[in-house]
Write a protein that holds these residues in place. Sequence first.
Motif, short mmCIF file in Angstrom:
data_model
loop_
_atom_site.label_atom_id
_atom_site.label_comp_id
_atom_site.label_asym_id
_atom_site.label_seq_id
_atom_site.Cartn_x
_atom_site.Cartn_y
_atom_site.Cartn_z
N ASP A 197 0.72 -1.08 0.05
CA ASP A 197 0.15 0.13 -0.12
C ASP A 197 1.05 1.26 0.12
O ASP A 197 0.74 2.09 -0.82
CB ASP A 197 -0.77 -0.11 1.21
CG ASP A 197 -2.29 -0.83 0.96
OD1 ASP A 197 -2.36 -1.32 -0.16
OD2 ASP A 197 -2.83 -0.97 2.17
N GLU A 198 1.86 1.34 0.83
CA GLU A 198 2.74 2.23 1.04
C GLU A 198 3.57 2.65 -0.38
O GLU A 198 3.51 3.68 -0.77
CB GLU A 198 3.85 2.05 2.01
CG GLU A 198 3.42 2.54 3.45
CD GLU A 198 2.86 3.98 3.52
OE1 GLU A 198 3.72 4.72 3.10
OE2 GLU A 198 1.84 4.23 4.01
N LYS A 201 1.21 3.97 -2.94
CA LYS A 201 0.80 5.49 -2.76
C LYS A 201 2.17 6.25 -3.07
O LYS A 201 1.73 7.50 -3.62
CB LYS A 201 0.62 5.64 -1.23
CG LYS A 201 -0.78 5.79 -0.56
CD LYS A 201 -0.77 5.97 0.78
CE LYS A 201 -1.61 5.19 1.49
NZ LYS A 201 -1.22 5.00 2.84
N LYS A 202 3.12 5.79 -2.75
CA LYS A 202 4.67 6.70 -3.15
C LYS A 202 4.77 6.91 -4.38
O LYS A 202 4.85 7.99 -5.27
CB LYS A 202 5.73 5.85 -2.65
CG LYS A 202 6.11 6.70 -1.30
CD LYS A 202 7.41 6.06 -0.94
CE LYS A 202 7.48 5.87 0.62
NZ LYS A 202 8.26 4.89 0.85
N LEU A 204 2.20 6.48 -7.13
CA LEU A 204 1.08 7.41 -7.69
C LEU A 204 1.27 8.85 -7.47
O LEU A 204 0.62 9.51 -7.89
CB LEU A 204 -0.17 6.66 -7.15
CG LEU A 204 -0.66 5.19 -7.80
CD1 LEU A 204 -1.73 4.57 -7.05
CD2 LEU A 204 -0.46 5.12 -9.26
N ARG A 205 2.16 9.10 -6.59
CA ARG A 205 2.04 10.61 -6.07
C ARG A 205 2.68 11.19 -7.19
O ARG A 205 3.56 11.04 -7.85
CB ARG A 205 3.18 10.52 -5.07
CG ARG A 205 2.56 11.84 -3.92
CD ARG A 205 3.32 11.88 -2.69
NE ARG A 205 2.84 11.00 -1.44
CZ ARG A 205 3.62 10.38 -0.59
NH1 ARG A 205 4.94 10.78 -0.47
NH2 ARG A 205 2.96 9.71 0.22
#
Length: 205
Positions: A197-198, A201-202, A204-205
């Motif tokens: 997940d982390e 998230k990173k 896709l930022r």
Amino acid sequence: MHIKTATFIISNTDVAKCPNEPLPEYAFIGRSNVGKSSLINMLTERKSLAKISGRPGKTQLINHFKINGNWFLVDLPGYGYARVSKKSKKTFQKYITDYFAKREQLVCAFVLVDIRHEPQKIDMEFMEWLGQNAIPFCIIFTKADKLKPKAIERAINAYLAELIAGVWEEAPQYFVTSSSKKMGRDDVLGYIDAINDEFFKKTLR
Ligand code: GTP
Ligand code: MG
């Protein structure tokens, strides 16, 4: 985490030939016969995705398995076993250390140790080497079905105490597993899920 797909992708001894997709990857390492391949099968609920044997030295290559289409499990050969000289037995094979040192996709190494055994020098040395190379790792205790709950607790406490008495300031994250009893599956997969997940998230930022 539900494992929808678990697919063997490629085997080799050259980190440069590993899949080049930028997906998070988890590698299983430890002494020969500790249960790395069995754990991969247990986690993925596939009986013979990774090859298992009662004789040490079964896994000889870097094996990539793609899970749910967006992350990798990597089965590696064991260390501490070689039919050759004593000298080569002591050292880690070059292509394995190369894999760890160069593999950018690697987000966590799982160092497997047999819960029945006292801390072994070769495992301690490998964890130290991971630390020196800033490679995140967890410990996975295997074959917990072989001990009763009280003995499991004693073994873990003794193991962690020895780590802290050595070079480590704090004990690493650890998991207690048994591939034959399917113990620890949710914990390990939950941990992987959180890191994934982390990771996404990173990216896709
Ligand atoms: P190499 O590929 O040779 O480095 O070994 P490995 O670490 O991949 O071990 P593998 O999964 O092939 O298992 C070695 C032996 O341990 C086999 O006989 C397995 O059946 C047994 N084994 C693995 N996991 C467990 C476990 O959780 N409990 C018990 N009782 N036996 C296990
Ligand atoms: Mg194996």
